[in-house]
Write a protein that holds these residues in place. Sequence first.
Motif, PDB file in Angstrom:
ATOM      1  N   PRO A 142      66.801  -6.293   6.750  1.00  0.00           N
ATOM      2  CA  PRO A 142      65.988  -5.083   6.954  1.00  0.00           C
ATOM      3  C   PRO A 142      64.610  -5.441   7.501  1.00  0.00           C
ATOM      4  CG  PRO A 142      66.013  -5.666   4.637  1.00  0.00           C
ATOM      5  CD  PRO A 142      66.985  -6.599   5.313  1.00  0.00           C
ATOM      6  N   ALA A 143      63.977  -4.463   8.140  1.00  0.00           N
ATOM      7  CA  ALA A 143      62.632  -4.692   8.684  1.00  0.00           C
ATOM      8  C   ALA A 143      61.614  -4.869   7.575  1.00  0.00           C
ATOM      9  CB  ALA A 143      62.233  -3.522   9.579  1.00  0.00           C
ATOM     10  N   SER A 144      61.834  -4.216   6.438  1.00  0.00           N
ATOM     11  CA  SER A 144      60.901  -4.300   5.311  1.00  0.00           C
ATOM     12  C   SER A 144      61.636  -4.802   4.087  1.00  0.00           C
ATOM     13  CB  SER A 144      60.295  -2.928   5.029  1.00  0.00           C
ATOM     14  OG  SER A 144      59.426  -2.989   3.925  1.00  0.00           O
ATOM     15  N   GLN A 145      61.075  -5.827   3.447  1.00  0.00           N
ATOM     16  CA  GLN A 145      61.707  -6.443   2.282  1.00  0.00           C
ATOM     17  C   GLN A 145      60.647  -6.686   1.212  1.00  0.00           C
ATOM     18  OE1 GLN A 145      63.718  -7.077  -0.091  1.00  0.00           O
ATOM     19  NE2 GLN A 145      65.239  -8.319   0.958  1.00  0.00           N
ATOM     20  N   PRO A 146      60.855  -6.190  -0.037  1.00  0.00           N
ATOM     21  CA  PRO A 146      59.860  -6.370  -1.101  1.00  0.00           C
ATOM     22  C   PRO A 146      59.548  -7.831  -1.408  1.00  0.00           C
ATOM     23  CG  PRO A 146      61.530  -4.771  -1.745  1.00  0.00           C
ATOM     24  CD  PRO A 146      62.014  -5.416  -0.488  1.00  0.00           C
TER      25      PRO A 146
END
Length: 322
Positions: free
Chosen positions: A44-48
Amino acid sequence: MSKKDQPYSSQLKGVAALLGESFNQIESTANLPNTVAINLIKLPASQPRRYFDPQKLEELSRSIKELGILEPLLVRPLPGGDYELVAGERRYRAASMVALTEVPIISRKMDDGTAYQVRLVENLQREDLNPLEETEGILELLVLRLEMALHEVISHLNRMRNVCDRYDENSELRHNVMSQQQTKIIEELFASLGRMSWQSFVKNRLPLLNLPLDVLEVLRSGQLEYTKAKAIARIQDEKTRKQFLEDAIAYNLSLSEIKRKIQEIKQESTSESSKQTESASIKDRVDDTFQRFKKAKVWDDPKKKSKVEKLLAQLEALMKTE
């Protein structure tokens, strides 16, 4: 049994408990784990999760090479037959390191918001989660749940603590704050997480966000325990603090050793400051005496003139020895 040894179905139940009905209603495209080519899975483009310990990743890759992936990756289908990784990035990276061609997955259809919440919750269930990652993860989850900006979430948490600390249970102000819907959502989330109370979070975790950037970077990477990081953060000089951080990591200094060395730095700083003050005081006295000396014109008095000549000779001799 540790979290990493639990069946993946149990972990999904934990995610469902935290996300509520929104997760239970997600359509499953596979009742049981399926195997797909790893090159079909996209990150994903954003990962925690921002940091992966290289040594632990290497250990996991060796285990996967020997035994395979024991827990399937959670993914969601993408148009065209690909998948987006929702949970299990560490396993995905380790599998890629040993050139695994296929991996087990559980595929579920979910929207962007739900997928990101699942990533946050799964990240918060890690055993090796450090305090800063945990703090940031909980805040991100609260931002999504409360539909508020980050500063508004922090402000509401501080308001909850203030009314509880300052007012008794019969106070109208306390009742107004603690009966708000936002407060109920916060209390429910912390009860579901089961890691700490919201009171402990506000008191002990929110202050971590105010640490210097260099300390935050080390803390986020998991290279230093947060009790040690908080102690080192008290060093005001940035250059000294940075060097201290490097030494604490390189030599694995204990908390007591760190506190002792910080005390030594403070004592050295105080001593140096005292010397500078004393030196400045002498200079001020010399300047003041010289100004008064010129105005007094003591050389007009024969007796004083003789003493002045002797003092000047002593000063000249003193400067020659320098």
